[in-house]
Design an enzyme around this catalytic site. Structure first.
Site, PDB file in Angstrom:
ATOM      1  N   ASP A  64      31.965  38.773  39.291  1.00 22.91           N
ATOM      2  CA  ASP A  64      30.279  39.163  39.743  1.00 22.91           C
ATOM      3  C   ASP A  64      29.627  38.589  38.801  1.00 22.91           C
ATOM      4  O   ASP A  64      29.921  37.837  37.927  1.00 22.91           O
ATOM      5  CB  ASP A  64      30.584  40.655  39.192  1.00 22.91           C
ATOM      6  CG  ASP A  64      28.823  41.444  39.352  1.00 22.91           C
ATOM      7  OD1 ASP A  64      28.516  41.511  40.319  1.00 22.91           O
ATOM      8  OD2 ASP A  64      28.491  42.313  37.786  1.00 22.91           O
ATOM      9  N   GLU A  79      49.207  29.607  38.788  1.00 19.25           N
ATOM     10  CA  GLU A  79      50.802  29.978  37.948  1.00 19.25           C
ATOM     11  C   GLU A  79      52.006  31.308  39.138  1.00 19.25           C
ATOM     12  O   GLU A  79      52.568  31.436  38.932  1.00 19.25           O
ATOM     13  CB  GLU A  79      50.588  30.927  36.549  1.00 19.25           C
ATOM     14  CG  GLU A  79      50.272  29.984  35.588  1.00 19.25           C
ATOM     15  CD  GLU A  79      49.189  31.237  34.454  1.00 19.25           C
ATOM     16  OE1 GLU A  79      49.696  32.151  34.596  1.00 19.25           O
ATOM     17  OE2 GLU A  79      48.647  30.124  33.537  1.00 19.25           O
TER      18      GLU A  79
END
Ligand code: NOJ
Length: 572
Positions: free
Chosen positions: A231, A283
């Site tokens: 956002d 990751e």
């Protein structure tokens, strides 16, 4: 690897083809995905309280799988006072009881996995709710404290400090600063809120804020989300010194300040934040994405946000806001493909979302028709609903033929218009209240979906409740009715999405078809498919080829393409 079209040229006069390439590399799913936006409050209410919920989404995910989308994006469902439709988050790692709980979220992910749908969620990093414990702690703490440093507190201007620290305006109207009362009861510092006063901006110069949001990312990644729609991604970092600004509150214009960048948007340091997020995603399994909601123009500048060490996608608002005009559309499509190709990123396309007038209404109004800010209210010129719907069908089918990713907004597959006659008493958008009704706000595009014709609340809720009233005509547009009608808007979307997938259009390339062959049309070849939209007043005769789809009839029709229609043809 860029893909040029060569073999389709034989079906048309090759001198009329001009090439624009869209890269599609490897099998990275987002490059060609169709992602369906769910606004949870208005999708489906299973517990009967009149608000949509996570269980309602889970119960209807099969409808989206059968629609043929690849992923869903959930607008915020986190604990929130709902002052800005959930974009005022008071706890980033939980579910608001209005929508259910974390077990409901896990069940939604399980169901989505079962159906082969990915789920992305909204990250709201620019601001939180004033009810967030960190902001509450900042209010209790003194000026200059570490608690205050997580937000943007400043002393006021003027001898008594009773003027805002600068002249910035809130995106929703009114000043972007509010003054607090200190814990000893005296008028105190001011805090910055680019949106509603209930949405204090975080201070992204603070390492603690950065670390906290990386924790939030891992929390949802560990629960199985495929990524985040970010956002107001352009606003996180503010220019040092917070200088006055003479342009629009959304940073879109520097009127009066020529040559200056908006100090609250697009600051260079933002890119380092995105790089850290990209490292967090790395990751995981290489399948998780970030999509920027960023009002940054021009397009080549926005493309900097999707360089390979930053976001994966950015919404293409230039496309959404483009007038219904062949030249303008061609220009924005060309610019988009070129700009994003330059950095090796996929282009995205979008026509509607929860912040704009739905395209079935927007396209039924003259471009630029005066209206009340972000919505169309009962006192505004009303859209021509037949024209809007016809153009919406044509525009959607045209968009689904383009190479790249596409975002759909819930209900557009039903051809829903905005509720343009919504009475003031129902309005919830802070814009309406902050501008004393001058801007009606965005409620008109957020009305709960019609699922079953003839049922109360058109099947949105088992109790018949609906937090915003639905227009009576929506019974005719309900999903169950459209499922049964081969010529419906819904069936056209299903057919378009299935063909797009089968023919690999999302991963394809685009070559314009030029010349006098199709006056007032926009035509391109993608793979083996000619996509042609008639924006003129006269019908045109379609060339040879197998007619796959026509937005006018919903299925393959005759050899003529009427005004405001799009066809897909398979070339020999
Ligand atoms: C963009 C969101 O899409 C909109 O709904 C919200 O009001 C603002 N950001 C503030 O979070």
């Amino acid at each position: 690897m860029s893909q040029a079209i060569v073999d389709t040229a034989s079906a048309l006069d090759p001198s009329h083809l001009s090439f624009v390439h869209a890269k599609s590399e490897g099998s990275q799913w987002w490059r060609s995905a169709v992602i369906y936006q769910i606004y949870p409050k208005s999708f489906r209410d299973l517990n009967g309280d009149g608000f949509g919920d996570l269980a309602g989404i889970t119960a209807e995910l099969h409808s989206l799988s059968s629609l043929g989308v690849d992923a869903v994006w959930l607008s915020p469902f986190y604990p929130s006072p709902q002052r800005d439709g959930g974009y005022d988050v008071s706890d980033y790692c939980n579910v608001d009881p209005l929508f259910g709980n974390l077990a409901d979220f896990d069940a939604l992910i399980d169901r989505a996995n079962h159906l082969g749908l990915r789920v992305i969620v909204d990250l709201v990093p620019n601001h939180c709710s004033d009810e967030h414990p960190l902001f509450q702690a900042a209010l209790q703490a003194p000026a200059g404290s570490p608690e205050r440093d997580l937000f943007i507190f400043r002393d006021g201007r003027g001898p008594a400090g009773d003027e805002p620290p600068n002249n910035w305006q809130s995106h929703f109207g009114g000043p972007a600063w509010s003054r607090i009362t200190e814990s000893d009861g005296r008028p105190g510092q001011w805090y910055l809120h680019l949106f509603d006063s209930s949405q204090p901006d975080f201070n992204w110069d603070s390492e603690s804020v950065r670390t906290e949001f990386e924790r939030v990312l891992r929390f949802w990644l560990d629960r199985g989300v495929s990524g985040f729609r970010v956002d107001v991604a352009h606003a996180l970092v503010k220019a040092s010194g917070l200088p006055d600004w003479g342009g629009r509150a959304d940073g879109g214009s520097s009127e009066g300040f020529p040559g200056h960048e908006a100090p609250m948007f697009g600051q260079p340091e933002i890119h380092n934040i995105f790089r850290r997020w990209r490292d967090v995603l790395a990751e995981y399994d290489g399948e998780r994405i970030l999509c920027a909601e960023a009002s940054i123009d021009p397009l080549p500048r926005l493309a900097n946000w999707v360089r390979e060490d930053q976001m994966h996608q950015a919404f293409n608002f230039a496309y959404l806001h483009c007038p219904y005009d062949a030249g303008a559309l061609r220009h924005v499509i060309d610019s988009s493909l070129r700009a994003f190709d330059e950095v090796g990123a996929p282009t995205t396309w979008v026509l509607s979302n929860h912040d704009v007038v739905r395209h079935a209404s927007r396209l039924g109004l003259p471009f630029g028709a005066p209206r009340s800010g972000d919505g169309v209210g009962p006192r505004d010129e009303q859209p021509d609903s037949d024209l809007g719907r016809r153009r919406a069908r044509a525009s959607s089918l045209f968009m689904l033929g383009l190479p790249g990713g596409a975002y759909l907004y819930q209900g557009e597959e039903l051809g829903l218009p905005d509720h343009t006659a919504l009475a003031d008493e129902h309005r919830q958008d802070p814009t309406f209240h902050r501008t004393a009704g001058e801007r009606v706000g965005r409620d008109g595009c957020r009305v709960p979906l019609p699922w079953r014709s003839g049922k109360s609340a058109a099947g949105f809720s088992c109790s018949g409740g609906s937090w915003l009233p639905q227009p009576e005509e929506w019974h005719e547009l309900a999903r169950d009715r459209q499922e049964e009608d081969p010529g419906s808007h819904l069936q056209m979307y299903k057919a378009g999405l299935a063909l797009r997938r089968d023919l690999g259009l999302g991963a394809g390339s685009l070559s314009w078809v030029d010349g006098d062959q199709f006056p007032n049309c926009l035509a391109f070849v993608n793979g083996n498919v000619l996509v042609i939209m008639n924006l003129g007043q006269e019908p045109v005769v379609l060339p040879d080829g197998v007619l796959l789809l026509n937005s006018g009839t919903g299925t393959a029709g005759g050899r003529e393409l009427g005004p405001d229609q799009t066809a897909w043809l398979e070339l020999a």
